[in-house]
Design an enzyme around this catalytic site. Structure first.
Site, PDB file in Angstrom:
ATOM      1  N   HIS A  26     141.506 -19.833  79.322  1.00 21.41           N
ATOM      2  CA  HIS A  26     141.356 -19.738  77.870  1.00 21.41           C
ATOM      3  C   HIS A  26     142.541 -20.382  77.180  1.00 21.41           C
ATOM      4  O   HIS A  26     143.622 -20.537  77.757  1.00 21.41           O
ATOM      5  CB  HIS A  26     141.207 -18.276  77.422  1.00 21.41           C
ATOM      6  CG  HIS A  26     142.468 -17.470  77.502  1.00 21.41           C
ATOM      7  ND1 HIS A  26     143.431 -17.472  76.514  1.00 21.41           N
ATOM      8  CD2 HIS A  26     142.945 -16.632  78.464  1.00 21.41           C
ATOM      9  CE1 HIS A  26     144.418 -16.674  76.850  1.00 21.41           C
ATOM     10  NE2 HIS A  26     144.156 -16.154  78.034  1.00 21.41           N
ATOM     11  N   CYS A  27     142.317 -20.782  75.899  1.00 19.20           N
ATOM     12  CA  CYS A  27     143.410 -21.271  75.061  1.00 19.20           C
ATOM     13  C   CYS A  27     143.543 -20.309  73.891  1.00 19.20           C
ATOM     14  O   CYS A  27     143.243 -19.123  74.034  1.00 19.20           O
ATOM     15  CB  CYS A  27     143.154 -22.712  74.609  1.00 19.20           C
ATOM     16  SG  CYS A  27     141.610 -22.938  73.695  1.00 19.20           S
ATOM     17  N   MET A  28     143.965 -20.782  72.728  1.00 20.36           N
ATOM     18  CA  MET A  28     144.218 -19.875  71.611  1.00 20.36           C
ATOM     19  C   MET A  28     142.943 -19.274  71.022  1.00 20.36           C
ATOM     20  O   MET A  28     142.953 -18.152  70.531  1.00 20.36           O
ATOM     21  CB  MET A  28     144.984 -20.609  70.503  1.00 20.36           C
ATOM     22  CG  MET A  28     146.424 -20.926  70.871  1.00 20.36           C
ATOM     23  SD  MET A  28     147.283 -21.792  69.544  1.00 20.36           S
ATOM     24  CE  MET A  28     147.368 -20.507  68.298  1.00 20.36           C
TER      25      MET A  28
END
Length: 457
Positions: A26-28
């Site tokens: 995942h990212c932000m």
């Protein structure tokens, strides 16, 4: 079962079950997954899962759920599937090859030109650094505002805030070197060592061709060139070194060669490229004025859609390193502001309750500078509102360019960016932000949205 666990379970189900998930990261704002068989995924059903704001089909399948909740949902998916949460560069080499074969056709369809792939590599270097850059930038901004408001810069508390806020920026070259080496298949620590070469204060004591070397000359571009070279040398040297002495000979030769190459070649080349980019961009903004701001802000959102906007991070950093502030970031920040204005217009105009719910969830984070939920959950699926949001952004960008608003550091856009703007330009930035909100709203309300567009949302 809690909300996050239920959401994770539904996502896994729509992805074809745990057995179909190859990797999880995942990212932000987005959950990123690679699937063994993409055809087993129910993308339409995935978009209808409560809490999912949008889905992006790219080299990884990206499920947009928003900041904060993305961490919890990904953790719940990890617990249900038994998979570790990992970044792309931590996956097994064989998995990467398999993933590349699986996604080759999809990537070709999306016109993955060499230039686009190059920008993706640049983005991969900087994406892991974003949390530290954002946090440090905001703290540095608060410190700057406090000093301009009368706080004593020599006081212990202000010195501590300055230390905390500017620390990452002082040693960003090391982090960039580490990530660049990792991205190009080298040892991260050697990449960090390559980065140190360009920021080491000892450079000032060395004279070449009659002139002393300049600490920091070449900037992050020079750092990336040095890290790419050391990764290349490490892999090539290792082929000719016996395994019993590899740990000693390979890194030593790679660092020694890279060191001399950096001082004699890469630092000057990096400095030339840095000047070319920054001076060219500054001339564009100075000469083009309002028109340049309009074009840059109005065309920024398509870059966000592809994720390639992360490739601009070294440009922002070079501007700050070269002239002391960044006039590009306030212009591009208007892209998110146009989205916010467009989303408000749709919220007040539509009767579609699901669409209103998505907008209600995306607006707060959109105003705080994270625009993906509104882009992928609202304006882009609707079509025309995405274009009117870009038009609203263009007007705000023209305003920022005309008044030459600039930031002292980089961070998230939207309202929080005001703390990073030069103190005497903070009001101007906020005015430009409101202008982008207003025109994004006006264009969308006037001709950007009709209720018939919302029937499939």
């Amino acid at each position: 079962m809690g909300k996050e666990q239920q959401m994770a379970h539904s996502i896994i189900e729509k992805l074809g079950g745990s057995s179909n998930i190859q990797s999880l990261m995942h990212c932000m704002t987005r959950i990123r997954v690679n699937l063994h068989d993409p055809s087993k995924a129910d993308l339409k059903g995935l978009k209808e899962v409560d809490g999912v704001l949008g889905v992006v089909e790219d080299d990884t399948l990206q499920i947009i759920v928003g900041p904060g909740i993305v961490n919890r949902v990904t953790l719940a998916m990890s617990e249900e599937t038994g998979m570790n949460i990992q970044s792309l560069d931590e996956t097994d080499p064989m998995d990467l090859e398999q993933m590349a074969r699986m996604n080759k056709d999809a990537i070709n369809k999306k016109n993955a030109t060499p230039f686009k792939q190059f920008l993706r590599k640049i983005a991969s270097i900087f994406i892991p650094l974003i949390p530290a850059i954002v946090a440090s930038g905001l703290i540095a901004g608060f410190s700057n505002v406090a000093v301009r408001s009368g706080a004593d810069p020599e006081s212990s508390i202000m010195q501590m805030l300055s230390l905390i806020g500017w620390g990452v920026f002082s040693y960003l070259a090391v982090f960039v070197g580490i990530n660049t080496a990792k991205e190009f298949g080298g040892t991260p620590a050697l990449g960090g060592a390559a980065g140190i070469l360009l920021i080491n204060p000892g450079l000032a004591n060395i004279t070449l061709f009659g002139d002393p070397l300049v600490v920091g000359r070449g900037g992050l571009i020079g750092v990336m060139l040095a890290a790419v070279l050391i990764a290349f040398l490490e892999k090539r040297i290792r082929k000719f070194v016996h395994p019993s002495i590899d740990i000693i000979v390979t890194p030593t030769l790679a660092l020694l060669i890279t060191g001399f190459a950096t001082l004699f070649v890469l630092q000057p080349v990096g400095g030339f490229l840095s000047d070319l980019i920054t001076k060219g961009l500054l001339n564009l903004i100075d000469i083009g004025g309002i028109f340049s701001g309009l074009i840059l802000a109005g065309t920024f959102l398509p870059l966000v859609v592809t994720g390639l906007h992360q490739g601009l991070t070294p440009v922002h950093m070079e501007l700050i390193n070269t002239i002391g502030d960044d006039p590009l970031l306030p212009i591009l920040a208007m892209g998110g502001a146009g989205q916010v204005g467009a989303a408000f217009a749709i919220y007040f105009k539509t009767k579609n309750q699901r669409l209103r719910k998505v907008i209600k969830g995306g607006l707060p984070v959109g105003m705080l500078g994270i625009g993906e939920p509104l882009i992928f959950g609202v304006t882009l699926p609707l079509g025309r509102p995405f274009l009117t949001a870009c038009l609203g952004a263009a007007v705000g960008g023209a305003f920022q360019a005309f008044y030459e608003v600039a930031t002292i550091a980089i961070g998230v856009s939207g309202i929080p960016l005001v703390f990073l703007v030069n103190a005497n330009e903070m009001v101007l930035y906020l005015v430009g932000l409101v202008i982008a909100y207003f025109f994004g709203f006006l264009f969308t309300w006037t001709f950007g949205f009709k209720e018939s567009m919302a029937k499939d949302i």
